[in-house]
Every structure is written in structure tokens, then in C-alpha cells.
Write a protein that holds these residues in place. Structure first.
Motif, PDB file in Angstrom:
ATOM      1  N   THR A   1       1.003  -1.054   0.030  1.00 29.66           N
ATOM      2  CA  THR A   1      -0.020   0.009   0.117  1.00 29.66           C
ATOM      3  C   THR A   1       0.820   1.073  -0.016  1.00 29.66           C
ATOM      4  O   THR A   1       2.061   1.076   0.125  1.00 29.66           O
ATOM      5  CB  THR A   1      -0.888  -0.162   1.008  1.00 29.66           C
TER       6      THR A   1
ATOM      7  N   ALA B   1       0.698   5.852   0.808  1.00 30.62           N
ATOM      8  CA  ALA B   1       0.120   6.811   1.346  1.00 30.62           C
ATOM      9  C   ALA B   1       0.441   8.213   0.702  1.00 30.62           C
ATOM     10  O   ALA B   1       1.729   8.307   0.651  1.00 30.62           O
ATOM     11  CB  ALA B   1       0.108   7.105   2.800  1.00 30.62           C
TER      12      ALA B   1
ATOM     13  N   THR C   1      -4.871   7.480   2.131  1.00 31.18           N
ATOM     14  CA  THR C   1      -4.494   6.285   1.945  1.00 31.18           C
ATOM     15  C   THR C   1      -5.536   5.118   1.955  1.00 31.18           C
ATOM     16  O   THR C   1      -6.707   5.513   2.292  1.00 31.18           O
ATOM     17  CB  THR C   1      -3.291   5.832   2.904  1.00 31.18           C
TER      18      THR C   1
ATOM     19  N   LEU D   1      -6.013   1.849   4.597  1.00 25.03           N
ATOM     20  CA  LEU D   1      -5.579   1.117   5.474  1.00 25.03           C
ATOM     21  C   LEU D   1      -6.245  -0.168   5.837  1.00 25.03           C
ATOM     22  O   LEU D   1      -7.595  -0.358   5.770  1.00 25.03           O
ATOM     23  CB  LEU D   1      -5.926   1.920   6.664  1.00 25.03           C
ATOM     24  N   ASN D   2      -5.629  -1.179   5.935  1.00 29.92           N
ATOM     25  CA  ASN D   2      -5.646  -2.603   6.299  1.00 29.92           C
ATOM     26  C   ASN D   2      -6.797  -3.111   5.137  1.00 29.92           C
ATOM     27  O   ASN D   2      -6.419  -2.749   3.782  1.00 29.92           O
ATOM     28  CB  ASN D   2      -6.086  -2.667   7.376  1.00 29.92           C
TER      29      ASN D   2
ATOM     30  N   SER E   1      -9.738  -1.451   4.254  1.00 29.56           N
ATOM     31  CA  SER E   1     -10.726  -0.579   4.188  1.00 29.56           C
ATOM     32  C   SER E   1     -11.390  -0.622   3.106  1.00 29.56           C
ATOM     33  O   SER E   1     -10.966  -1.174   2.037  1.00 29.56           O
ATOM     34  CB  SER E   1      -9.823   1.022   4.254  1.00 29.56           C
TER      35      SER E   1
ATOM     36  N   GLN F   1      -0.457   5.749  13.857  1.00 29.11           N
ATOM     37  CA  GLN F   1      -0.492   4.439  13.055  1.00 29.11           C
ATOM     38  C   GLN F   1       1.259   3.877  13.225  1.00 29.11           C
ATOM     39  O   GLN F   1       1.684   3.932  12.135  1.00 29.11           O
ATOM     40  CB  GLN F   1      -0.624   4.583  11.477  1.00 29.11           C
TER      41      GLN F   1
ATOM     42  N   LEU G   1       2.098   0.964  11.203  1.00 35.46           N
ATOM     43  CA  LEU G   1       2.215   1.178   9.587  1.00 35.46           C
ATOM     44  C   LEU G   1       3.602   1.739   9.427  1.00 35.46           C
ATOM     45  O   LEU G   1       4.144   1.475   8.271  1.00 35.46           O
ATOM     46  CB  LEU G   1       0.874   2.259   9.283  1.00 35.46           C
TER      47      LEU G   1
END
Length: 372
Positions: free
Chosen positions: A329, A331, A341, A343-344, A346, A357, A360
Motif C-alpha cells: 500500500t 499513502a 491512503t 488502511l488494512n 478499508s 499508526q 504502519l
């Protein structure tokens, strides 16, 4: 005139009435309907027409139209598929004929979408897979698989001669219609699409579409370029890069997606750079290797990167944790420590505070600056 049957002259003078006081006529007057009867009949007829006959007629017409449209759509789909099947050969160049053409990593049911092609983008045909798919090569991506029905061999659609100009879509989505004033929707062109216009009437452009067809689009939310002009890099490219990316805020997460209707971070980065004059690769792994590397300054006590020391527009790439070389991923920094971004797991593209975070940040692989 009515004639008397009985009575004498005296009776005539008095009106000639029999017992009971009623006159006796040879020819009786015709009976007349009550004055309210005609309006009542018309009202009943009108009610029947509106609530019974007219709906039945409309239902019949609608069913007929739907059947005709369905048959026409099926016939058109069959013709398009047959045309593609007969005309496409290995080594040919084809173009995307839809607003956003999905590209997959394989030809089977379990294939994963890896990116997409915007309308008019050229692809080289590497192979024919059955009668429904093509193996292609797209610049900035590499190899992939697309549906035959989504491409066209009509390269004249994107020829530069006879053009009024090329329209770069800057708004999240632009509607392309079948007519200039009123018509049906042909497709939606996502931000970053380049459309070829051969005529302009006030604030409406006539667009070239494949197979000799045409479409119409207003000039709101576009940048009109000269036929051979490259997309320029604006003066405040970094700010506009961030602003373009913010159009995807709240969008659904769709792997390989490139539009407001659904995207991933690779698509957000690619499109946001494209509309500001920079051609980037279409995958996170490739994007993490281009541009200028931004310095990662770490906190002395935690050894974690300090998000507030990055600039707006810097793109941070994160690995999986288990494999340091596998980027999963990214951001884009918006301001201070906030970033756009996914996240996980999402379901939508969000803005988060990276200071919240630490897990992250511990997986930060590299940071890139595309508009130094």
C-alpha cells in the motif's frame, strides 16, 4: 304544431285539458334526457380512458420497446464480438473503447485485476485467448488480459489530423452523450482521460469514437490541448497533484481501479500525476522506484519515521511486514502528518493521521517525491 284530439272551441281557448288537468296531444313531444346525464357519461368515459385503456396501451408499447431494445442490444453485442473476433490479430495495435477497461493478470476466473486502460489508450495484442479475451501489453504496466469487446482496431479514432483539439478530463467523471443537446449516455470518462474532439459548438465538443461513431461533451471540467500538445506540467504541480488525489477521497476500494467509481492507491497516484503532466507506472512496485527519493527522518526515541517532516505530495510506500520487498500500500501526504491512503481492509479511500499508526510507520519502505 301539436293537434288536439278531443275538446271544443271553449276547451281550445282554455287550453283543452282533460280531467286531471293534462292536455291531450295527437303527436306527443319527444322525451329528453336529464341535463346531468351527458356530463356524467363523458366523465365515466374519461375515467375509463385514463385509468384503464391508457395504462394498458402504455404497458403494451413499453413491452414492445423493451423487447426491441433487448433484441437490438443483443444483436449489437454479437456483432461487436464477432467483429473483434474476426479482425484482431497477434501484433495488432488496439485501443480501449470504454471509459475504463479492466486489465487482469490472467485469463481464468480467478484472475486478479491489476490495472486499467483509459479510453483511447493503445495496447499491443500479444495473444488471442479463446473468443473473448486478448493478451496485451500496455505502456507503464506490461502484460495483462482484457476483454475483446472492450477494444477497437479503429486507430483513426485517435489520429491527430483534422482535430479541434484533445480534451483532458480534470473532473472526477465526464458524461459523454449521443447528442449535443439531449441524448443518451454513451459512457463516463474518468479523470485523466484524453478525448479527441474534431468540432466545437460554443461550449460543446464533438468527440471521435471508434467505428465512425461520435459523442458529445460540454467543456466544463476539461483542459483543451492542441492536437499534438503534451499534457503540461503546471506551475504549482505539487499542490495540484495533491488536489487531484483528493478527488478520490471516499471512493470505493477496487484493486486496479482508476476512477472515482473505484480505485486503489496505485490508480490514485497514476491518475493524479497524469493530469499534471507526469507519466508514472501503474503499479505500486514500479511507482516506488521512480521519482526523487525523499529523506526519511526518524524519531530518536522510537526510531519510527516522523510524518510531519515529509512534504505535501510525498508518497510513502509500505511493505507487508513479512516481505520487506513486497509493497502492499501507499499513502500520499496531504498536510502535516495526515495522508490519503487505504488502511488494512478499508472499503474506501480515507485520510488518516500517521502519528496514530505506529505499526504502519514501522513498515515504511521508501518515500518518493515526483514533483521536486
Amino acid at each position: 304544431m301539436a293537434q288536439y284530439l278531443f275538446g271544443n272551441g271553449k276547451d281550445k281557448e282554455k287550453g283543452s285539458k282533460r280531467a286531471g288537468g293534462k292536455p291531450i296531444y295527437l303527436n306527443k313531444p319527444a322525451r329528453r334526457l336529464p341535463p346531468w346525464m351527458l356530463p356524467l357519461g363523458l366523465t365515466v368515459l374519461l375515467v375509463l380512458l385514463i385509468f384503464v385503456l391508457l395504462p394498458a396501451l402504455l404497458r403494451t408499447q413499453s413491452d414492445s420497446n423493451k423487447a426491441s431494445e433487448g433484441a437490438g442490444m443483443e444483436a449489437n453485442a454479437q456483432l461487436e464480438q464477432a467483429a473483434a473476433s474476426d479482425s484482431v490479430k497477434v501484433g495488432d495495435m488496439v485501443i480501449s473503447a470504454s471509459g475504463e477497461l479492466p486489465i487482469y493478470d490472467g485469463a481464468d476466473r480467478n484472475a486478479v485485476r491489476i490495472s486499467g486502460a483509459l479510453f483511447g489508450e493503445k495496447m499491443e495484442v500479444l495473444g488471442l485467448v479463446g473468443d473473448r479475451q486478448l493478451k496485451i501489453r500496455l505502456e507503464g504496466l506490461g502484460e495483462g488480459y482484457v476483454s475483446r469487446s472492450g477494444v477497437s482496431t479503429d486507430l483513426g479514432t485517435i489520429r491527430k489530423d483534422g482535430l479541434k483539439g484533445r480534451a483532458l478530463v480534470l473532473s472526477p467523471l465526464k458524461r459523454i452523450m449521443s447528442h449535443g443537446i439531449a441524448g443518451s449516455l454513451l459512457m463516463e470518462a474518468p479523470m485523466g482521460s484524453l478525448l479527441y474532439a474534431d468540432a466545437q459548438v460554443e461550449k460543446v465538443l464533438r468527440l471521435r469514437l471508434p467505428d465512425g461513431k461520435e459523442g458529445w461533451m460540454n467543456t466544463d471540467g476539461i483542459q483543451l490541448l492542441a492536437p499534438a500538445e503534451a499534457i503540461p506540467v503546471p506551475a504549482k504541480a505539487t499542490e495540484l497533484f495533491v488536489s487531484s488525489a483528493m478527488n478520490f477521497y471516499g471512493s470505493r476500494v477496487i484493486p486496479g481501479g482508476l476512477s472515482k467509481n473505484g480505485a486503489d492507491m496505485a490508480g490514485v497516484i497514476f491518475i493524479s500525476a497524469r493530469v499534471n503532466g507526469l507519466d508514472l507506472p501503474r503499479t505500486l512496485e514500479a511507482q516506488s522506484r521512480v521519482g526523487q527519493e525523499a529523506d526519511i527522518i526518524r524519531d530518536v526515541s522510537t526510531n519510527l519515521p516522523r510524518p510531519s517532516l515529509f512534504r505535501a505530495g510525498d508518497v510513502l510506500f509500505f511493505h507487508s511486514g513479512e516481505e520487506a520487498d513486497k509493497i502492499i500500500t501507499a499513502a500520499m501526504m496531504i498536510d502535516r502528518s495526515r495522508a490519503l491512503t487505504i488502511l488494512n481492509n478499508s472499503s474506501e479511500i480515507r485520510i488518516i493521521d500517521l502519528d496514530d499508526q505506529p505499526e504502519l510507520l514501522a513498515r515504511l519502505s521508501t518515500a518518493r517525491r515526483y514533483f521536486p
